[in-house]
Scaffold this motif. Structure first.
Motif, PDB file in Angstrom:
ATOM      1  N   ILE A 133       3.999   1.777   2.458  1.00 31.72           N
ATOM      2  CA  ILE A 133       5.022   2.690   2.087  1.00 31.72           C
ATOM      3  C   ILE A 133       4.543   4.138   1.892  1.00 31.72           C
ATOM      4  O   ILE A 133       3.580   4.497   1.309  1.00 31.72           O
ATOM      5  N   ASP A 134       5.039   4.954   2.867  1.00 30.36           N
ATOM      6  CA  ASP A 134       4.790   6.495   2.928  1.00 30.36           C
ATOM      7  C   ASP A 134       5.970   7.286   2.141  1.00 30.36           C
ATOM      8  O   ASP A 134       6.955   7.270   2.561  1.00 30.36           O
ATOM      9  N   LEU A 135       5.492   8.061   1.084  1.00 30.99           N
ATOM     10  CA  LEU A 135       6.295   8.826   0.560  1.00 30.99           C
ATOM     11  C   LEU A 135       6.152  10.211   0.487  1.00 30.99           C
ATOM     12  O   LEU A 135       4.921  10.854   0.280  1.00 30.99           O
ATOM     13  N   ALA A 136       6.901  10.970   1.457  1.00 33.10           N
ATOM     14  CA  ALA A 136       6.606  12.305   1.855  1.00 33.10           C
ATOM     15  C   ALA A 136       7.655  13.172   1.010  1.00 33.10           C
ATOM     16  O   ALA A 136       8.390  12.826   0.487  1.00 33.10           O
ATOM     17  N   GLU A 137       7.373  14.473   1.325  1.00 35.96           N
ATOM     18  CA  GLU A 137       7.999  15.424   0.439  1.00 35.96           C
ATOM     19  C   GLU A 137       9.517  15.462   1.122  1.00 35.96           C
ATOM     20  O   GLU A 137       9.785  15.157   1.919  1.00 35.96           O
TER      21      GLU A 137
ATOM     22  N   PHE B 148       0.865  -1.155  -0.004  1.00 38.41           N
ATOM     23  CA  PHE B 148      -0.064  -0.064   0.064  1.00 38.41           C
ATOM     24  C   PHE B 148       1.014   1.254  -0.097  1.00 38.41           C
ATOM     25  O   PHE B 148       1.761   1.499   1.108  1.00 38.41           O
ATOM     26  N   VAL B 149       0.717   2.071  -1.044  1.00 36.64           N
ATOM     27  CA  VAL B 149       1.718   3.250  -1.280  1.00 36.64           C
ATOM     28  C   VAL B 149       1.014   4.467  -1.049  1.00 36.64           C
ATOM     29  O   VAL B 149      -0.301   4.730  -1.655  1.00 36.64           O
ATOM     30  N   ARG B 150       1.234   5.136  -0.165  1.00 37.68           N
ATOM     31  CA  ARG B 150       0.606   6.650   0.157  1.00 37.68           C
ATOM     32  C   ARG B 150       1.587   7.607  -0.511  1.00 37.68           C
ATOM     33  O   ARG B 150       2.862   7.906   0.061  1.00 37.68           O
ATOM     34  N   ASN B 151       1.387   8.425  -1.501  1.00 38.81           N
ATOM     35  CA  ASN B 151       1.992   9.415  -2.020  1.00 38.81           C
ATOM     36  C   ASN B 151       1.623  10.820  -1.505  1.00 38.81           C
ATOM     37  O   ASN B 151       0.871  11.317  -1.869  1.00 38.81           O
ATOM     38  N   LYS B 152       2.422  11.170  -0.428  1.00 40.02           N
ATOM     39  CA  LYS B 152       1.956  12.610   0.308  1.00 40.02           C
ATOM     40  C   LYS B 152       2.927  13.581  -0.224  1.00 40.02           C
ATOM     41  O   LYS B 152       2.921  14.925   0.030  1.00 40.02           O
ATOM     42  N   ARG B 153       3.401  13.498  -1.642  1.00 44.76           N
ATOM     43  CA  ARG B 153       4.276  14.456  -2.308  1.00 44.76           C
ATOM     44  C   ARG B 153       3.426  15.218  -3.173  1.00 44.76           C
ATOM     45  O   ARG B 153       2.085  14.691  -3.462  1.00 44.76           O
ATOM     46  N   SER B 154       3.834  16.155  -3.650  1.00 44.76           N
ATOM     47  CA  SER B 154       2.925  17.160  -4.737  1.00 44.76           C
ATOM     48  C   SER B 154       3.186  16.673  -6.068  1.00 44.76           C
ATOM     49  O   SER B 154       2.665  17.379  -7.092  1.00 44.76           O
ATOM     50  N   ASP B 155       4.422  15.876  -6.300  1.00 47.45           N
ATOM     51  CA  ASP B 155       4.437  15.210  -7.531  1.00 47.45           C
ATOM     52  C   ASP B 155       4.113  13.939  -7.605  1.00 47.45           C
ATOM     53  O   ASP B 155       3.922  13.012  -6.572  1.00 47.45           O
ATOM     54  N   GLY B 156       3.721  13.524  -8.957  1.00 43.88           N
ATOM     55  CA  GLY B 156       3.397  11.965  -8.993  1.00 43.88           C
ATOM     56  C   GLY B 156       4.733  11.141  -9.133  1.00 43.88           C
ATOM     57  O   GLY B 156       5.744  11.815  -9.271  1.00 43.88           O
TER      58      GLY B 156
ATOM     59  N   PHE C 217       4.807   1.194 -11.095  1.00 45.69           N
ATOM     60  CA  PHE C 217       3.706   1.748 -10.531  1.00 45.69           C
ATOM     61  C   PHE C 217       3.630   3.232 -10.469  1.00 45.69           C
ATOM     62  O   PHE C 217       4.558   3.804 -10.069  1.00 45.69           O
ATOM     63  N   LEU C 218       2.642   3.831 -11.229  1.00 48.94           N
ATOM     64  CA  LEU C 218       2.460   5.230 -10.963  1.00 48.94           C
ATOM     65  C   LEU C 218       1.400   5.566 -10.176  1.00 48.94           C
ATOM     66  O   LEU C 218       0.304   5.235 -10.299  1.00 48.94           O
ATOM     67  N   ILE C 219       1.855   6.707  -9.305  1.00 49.41           N
ATOM     68  CA  ILE C 219       0.892   6.767  -8.373  1.00 49.41           C
ATOM     69  C   ILE C 219       0.825   8.680  -8.346  1.00 49.41           C
ATOM     70  O   ILE C 219       1.878   9.212  -8.320  1.00 49.41           O
ATOM     71  N   ARG C 220      -0.361   9.023  -8.582  1.00 48.79           N
ATOM     72  CA  ARG C 220      -0.504  10.622  -8.586  1.00 48.79           C
ATOM     73  C   ARG C 220      -0.145  11.341  -7.226  1.00 48.79           C
ATOM     74  O   ARG C 220      -0.193  10.446  -6.279  1.00 48.79           O
ATOM     75  N   PRO C 221      -0.053  12.538  -7.402  1.00 53.16           N
ATOM     76  CA  PRO C 221       0.229  13.513  -6.066  1.00 53.16           C
ATOM     77  C   PRO C 221      -0.991  13.253  -5.095  1.00 53.16           C
ATOM     78  O   PRO C 221      -2.205  13.362  -5.643  1.00 53.16           O
ATOM     79  N   GLY C 222      -0.688  13.128  -4.016  1.00 47.63           N
ATOM     80  CA  GLY C 222      -1.610  12.994  -2.840  1.00 47.63           C
ATOM     81  C   GLY C 222      -2.529  11.600  -2.968  1.00 47.63           C
ATOM     82  O   GLY C 222      -3.258  11.232  -2.080  1.00 47.63           O
ATOM     83  N   ALA C 223      -2.086  10.790  -3.529  1.00 49.07           N
ATOM     84  CA  ALA C 223      -3.043   9.524  -4.072  1.00 49.07           C
ATOM     85  C   ALA C 223      -2.628   8.146  -3.083  1.00 49.07           C
ATOM     86  O   ALA C 223      -1.426   8.401  -2.669  1.00 49.07           O
ATOM     87  N   ARG C 224      -3.410   7.194  -3.222  1.00 48.81           N
ATOM     88  CA  ARG C 224      -2.828   5.889  -2.236  1.00 48.81           C
ATOM     89  C   ARG C 224      -3.341   4.992  -3.462  1.00 48.81           C
ATOM     90  O   ARG C 224      -4.226   4.955  -4.011  1.00 48.81           O
TER      91      ARG C 224
END
Length: 115
Positions: A111-115, A23-31, A52-59
């Motif tokens: 997986i948490d992806l932060a700025e 489970f990927v949480r993209n907390k970034r402002s970029d994809g 795997f492409l994850i949009r900005p702010g998406a999970r």
């Protein structure tokens, strides 16, 4: 007929792969683009030169099939700019102590992806 089918299943033995989710949480402002790399064999998820492409702010939850106890590491980078990366990076060549996990059947790794 049913006995024959059951006997075939018993002879085949247990499955070698476990299914788990990442489970990927993209907390970034970029994809971001994400790949998962096995440390125990020559395997990459999703494979075939895909990511795997994850949009900005998406999970996003991605299923993988892995070997029980297999050590798996993740690499992530800004989509379109692999110089901005996290984890083991796009080439699986950056040192990282906190970006790996063990394959466990029916489990979820986050997986948490932060700025």
């Amino acid at each position: 007929m049913i006995r024959l089918a059951l006997a075939a299943l018993l002879i085949a033995g247990p499955a070698l792969a476990d299914d788990m989710s990442v489970f990927v949480r993209n907390k970034r402002s970029d994809g971001v683009a994400v790949e998962l790399f096995s440390r125990d064999r020559d395997t990459v998820w999703p494979g075939d030169n895909k990511v795997f492409l994850i949009r900005p702010g998406a999970r996003k939850s991605v299923p993988i099939s892995c070997n029980p106890g297999e050590n798996i590491c993740w690499g992530a980078w800004v989509n379109g700019d692999d110089q901005v990366s996290a984890g083991v990076g796009p080439d699986n060549d950056q040192p990282c102590d906190s970006c790996c996990f063990i394959c466990v059947e029916h489990s979820t790794e986050t997986i948490d992806l932060a700025e």
